[in-house]
Design an enzyme around this catalytic site. Sequence first.
Site, short mmCIF file in Angstrom:
data_model
loop_
_atom_site.label_atom_id
_atom_site.label_comp_id
_atom_site.label_asym_id
_atom_site.label_seq_id
_atom_site.Cartn_x
_atom_site.Cartn_y
_atom_site.Cartn_z
N HIS A 1 0.48 -2.99 12.62
CA HIS A 1 1.67 -3.37 13.45
C HIS A 1 2.27 -4.77 13.07
CE1 HIS A 1 3.23 -5.17 17.46
NE2 HIS A 1 3.75 -3.73 17.44
N ARG B 1 10.65 4.97 13.62
CA ARG B 1 9.34 5.04 14.19
C ARG B 1 9.71 4.84 15.65
NH1 ARG B 1 7.39 1.65 9.72
NH2 ARG B 1 5.43 2.76 9.06
N ARG C 1 11.43 9.93 13.93
CA ARG C 1 10.32 10.68 13.80
C ARG C 1 9.57 10.77 15.19
NH1 ARG C 1 5.44 7.54 10.81
NH2 ARG C 1 5.22 6.28 12.90
N GLU D 1 1.26 13.37 5.13
CA GLU D 1 0.30 12.31 5.42
C GLU D 1 -0.86 12.71 5.19
OE1 GLU D 1 2.26 9.44 8.80
OE2 GLU D 1 2.35 11.56 9.18
N GLY E 1 4.46 9.94 3.69
CA GLY E 1 3.84 8.53 4.79
C GLY E 1 2.72 8.33 3.92
N THR E 2 2.89 7.35 2.90
CA THR E 2 1.68 7.18 2.07
C THR E 2 0.57 6.25 2.68
OG1 THR E 2 3.26 5.36 1.21
CG2 THR E 2 2.78 7.08 -0.41
N ASN E 3 0.94 5.25 3.75
CA ASN E 3 0.06 4.65 4.44
C ASN E 3 -0.83 5.40 4.99
OD1 ASN E 3 2.34 2.66 4.26
ND2 ASN E 3 2.94 2.74 6.38
N ASP E 4 -0.77 6.63 5.40
CA ASP E 4 -1.62 7.47 5.90
C ASP E 4 -2.39 8.26 4.90
OD1 ASP E 4 -2.30 6.96 8.66
OD2 ASP E 4 -0.18 7.90 8.92
N CYS F 1 8.56 7.18 2.90
CA CYS F 1 8.78 6.27 3.89
C CYS F 1 7.73 5.46 4.13
CB CYS F 1 9.31 6.73 5.04
SG CYS F 1 8.06 7.93 5.95
C1 PEP Z 1 2.96 6.44 6.66
O1 PEP Z 1 1.64 6.84 7.37
O2 PEP Z 1 3.13 6.10 5.68
C2 PEP Z 1 4.06 6.16 7.73
C3 PEP Z 1 5.21 5.79 7.35
O3 PEP Z 1 3.66 6.24 9.01
P1 PEP Z 1 2.81 5.02 9.93
O4 PEP Z 1 2.70 3.65 8.91
O5 PEP Z 1 3.72 4.62 11.22
O6 PEP Z 1 1.77 5.52 10.14
MG MG Z 2 1.79 7.46 9.23
#
Ligand code: PEP
Ligand code: MG
Length: 779
Positions: free
Chosen positions: A415, A511, A558, A654, A676-679, A726
């Site tokens: 965050h 988001r 989203r 993701e 959603g590469t973060n996940d 993203c």
């Molecule tokens: C992600 O998972 O890459 C993504 C963009 O979503 P968030 O970071 O909000 O989980």
């Molecule tokens: Mg995500």
Amino acid sequence: MVIIKDGSGKIIVGASMKEVPNILWLEEIRKEDISSVGGKGASLGEMASIGLPVPGAFVVTAQAFRRFLVETGLEKKLFAAYNNLDVENNEALEKAADAAKAFVLKAKMPVKIRDEIRAAYKRMDNGSLIVAVRSSATAEDLPDASFAGQQETYLNIKGEAALVEAVQKCWASLYGARAIYYRAKQGFDDHTVNIAVVVQQLVHSEKAGVMFTSHPITGEPLTIIEGSWGLGEAVVSGSVSPDKYVFDQRTEKVVDTLVSNKKVEIIADGDHGTKLVDVSPARQDAQVLGTEEVAKLAMYGKIAENHYGIPQDVEWGIVAGTFYILQSRPITTIGSRKEAKGMTGQAQNAKILVQGQGAAPGIASGRVVIIRDVKDTGSVKEGDILVTRMTNPDMVPAMRKVAAIVTDEGGMTCHAAIVSRELGTPAVVGTKTATNVLKNGQLVTVDGEKGHIYEGVIAASAPEAKAAAATQAVIGHAPIITATSVKVNVSIPEAAARAAATGADGVGLLRIEHLILGLNKTPGWFITNNKEEEFVRELHDGIKIVLDAFPGKTVWVRTLDAPTDEFRNMKGGENEPHEHNPMLGWRGIRRDLQSPDQFRLQVEAFKQLWKEGYENLGIMFPMVSHPDQFILGKEMMRGWGVDVEKVTLGIMIEIPSSAIMIEDFIRAGIKFASFGTNDLIQYTLAIDRNNENVADMYNPQHPAVLSLIHNAIQTCRAYNVECSICGQAGSDPKMAAWLVEHGITSISANIDAIAKIREAVARTEKRIILEAARSRDAE
Ligand code: PEP
Ligand code: MG
């Protein structure tokens, strides 16, 4: 010769200094006069001396201030008010500062000084001019810079009485709590610190902007000018997409003109400050500068560059055909910004107190304020360094105020990192120990790029930071056309204008959870308290701000994706389930499908927007793991009256299952997919993205992650379905190049990364074309 002594008989002004008058006119000032006129005054004088059209000004010298202190007999009383002060004691500090300021404000200004100020003002346009009154503190051993921003500035001052009052207020601001604290920590003796005051004609520009006297990256002799209507602040802050002009100094010709749609301008608000207003439709698409004006500005730029010996970043304004050069400072280019002069020299010797991941670029110094509970955010002041375990959505108001953010926990996608990047606030996350190692009130410098927190104040000055922002803005508008769309991620509607100013091709991820979490009530609270309409309205209004900033460009919104733990502190959060692992829990589309009311309210907001004609709105489902979830979501929307075949619906990739089953999703009717590469990384590698203990194993370029992405891109290409990214990995130029090579359709990056991603994409595309041509030739 004038000899001035302080209360103890020590000579303050006199024997060692030339006799300096109370007032110095701009034309008389040179850079050597810095101890009398401060850094601001000296640099204005220097600019005027080389023939740049600087708005008229005079300086009430540091010596005038000292004479005021001595002649009013104020010194003794003033410093007695805070002798032996413990500056760490906030209450005592505020009390002492208030007393000192009151002494200065109440004292009668010596008649001679007052009359000289009045006479000088009268000399400027017969005394009816509107002026800006700016403080500029000086000390013998450090004449300026480090005091930047500690004292007051008063804009829109008109009339002799108001001016004299503003000067005295500037003097008083030398004894603000922050300023006293700062000097004490830096080891300055307040008895010898002086303040000069610059009084300058306020230019209400009809058109204004910034100029780079040479190309900021290549150094080519190309003058790049950005301009828009009204005050230059609109261009520097990125509130408007300005026109852009490129002037080739070799041929003395304008070689590129890009006229933008300029929707807003900043203008003077009567006698009080400024306001943002809509530009009249007729002027929105009108060209701001003519060829001759561009050439004239370029000429001034060249004069400044030749004088200072390095390319300059110049602020300019034009009123009724008169040109003004408002500021000139060295360009801090993207390449060298990290090594900005003021920073590196000192940073090498500075002590690093803690380090973590550089999550939002920029350098800032300030006083540490440690927040252990959101209830304590009331103590956060403008310009502080916020240090906390991890930020929460309810901390966003405090995050808006601070100069930098430091957290113990979290990674590049937490965050704090996401919100800081959008606010343009430097941030370092995952330091593990910042809340223990750093102390309340301690002065530190945060480098949001390197991830270092240094002891003391060693930051680049504010103008440099602003120059960097302006550089970014200009490069953001460079007319680089790429076949791969470069879009931008947005999480808070207030960042929409900055995001649009990058010239991005649309929004690849909005988001909405940040918007909803900002309401401080859970969706469930709105539902159980019969406040559904309010929820829909808030959502509708927030999304609309972003849609309005991107007319004609796609905006993928989203649906809600907030883990249960993020809801807990909010009204209604007491009903949230306690989950062992919220990251793997009740979030994303899986929660919406099981909570139809929550989903329905979001769809209600989308429906209203579509009805209002926002055809550029697309909807993206997060955390899908099986095509059945997409089908069910779509059917629920159909049931609520959405023409699901007409609107644009897509998914986030993701979870590895969705990458593996992408063909089935395409058959189920998705119109686009976005990684959603973060996940995706955390679920492929079993690495909690917010856990700093395993952060070094969180590898976006892990072969398994790349293989999932590669295969999904190929499948999307085969079916002609838009494939995007993203996640944070899309803001890394190396990864962007890899994605382009592998055929991605678009990349959505953070606001701060757009310029470099666009450049990486363009370079890769050109290389691909070149290699194809070469191999054809070789055949
Ligand atoms: C992600 O998972 O890459 C993504 C963009 O979503 P968030 O970071 O909000 O989980
Ligand atoms: Mg995500």
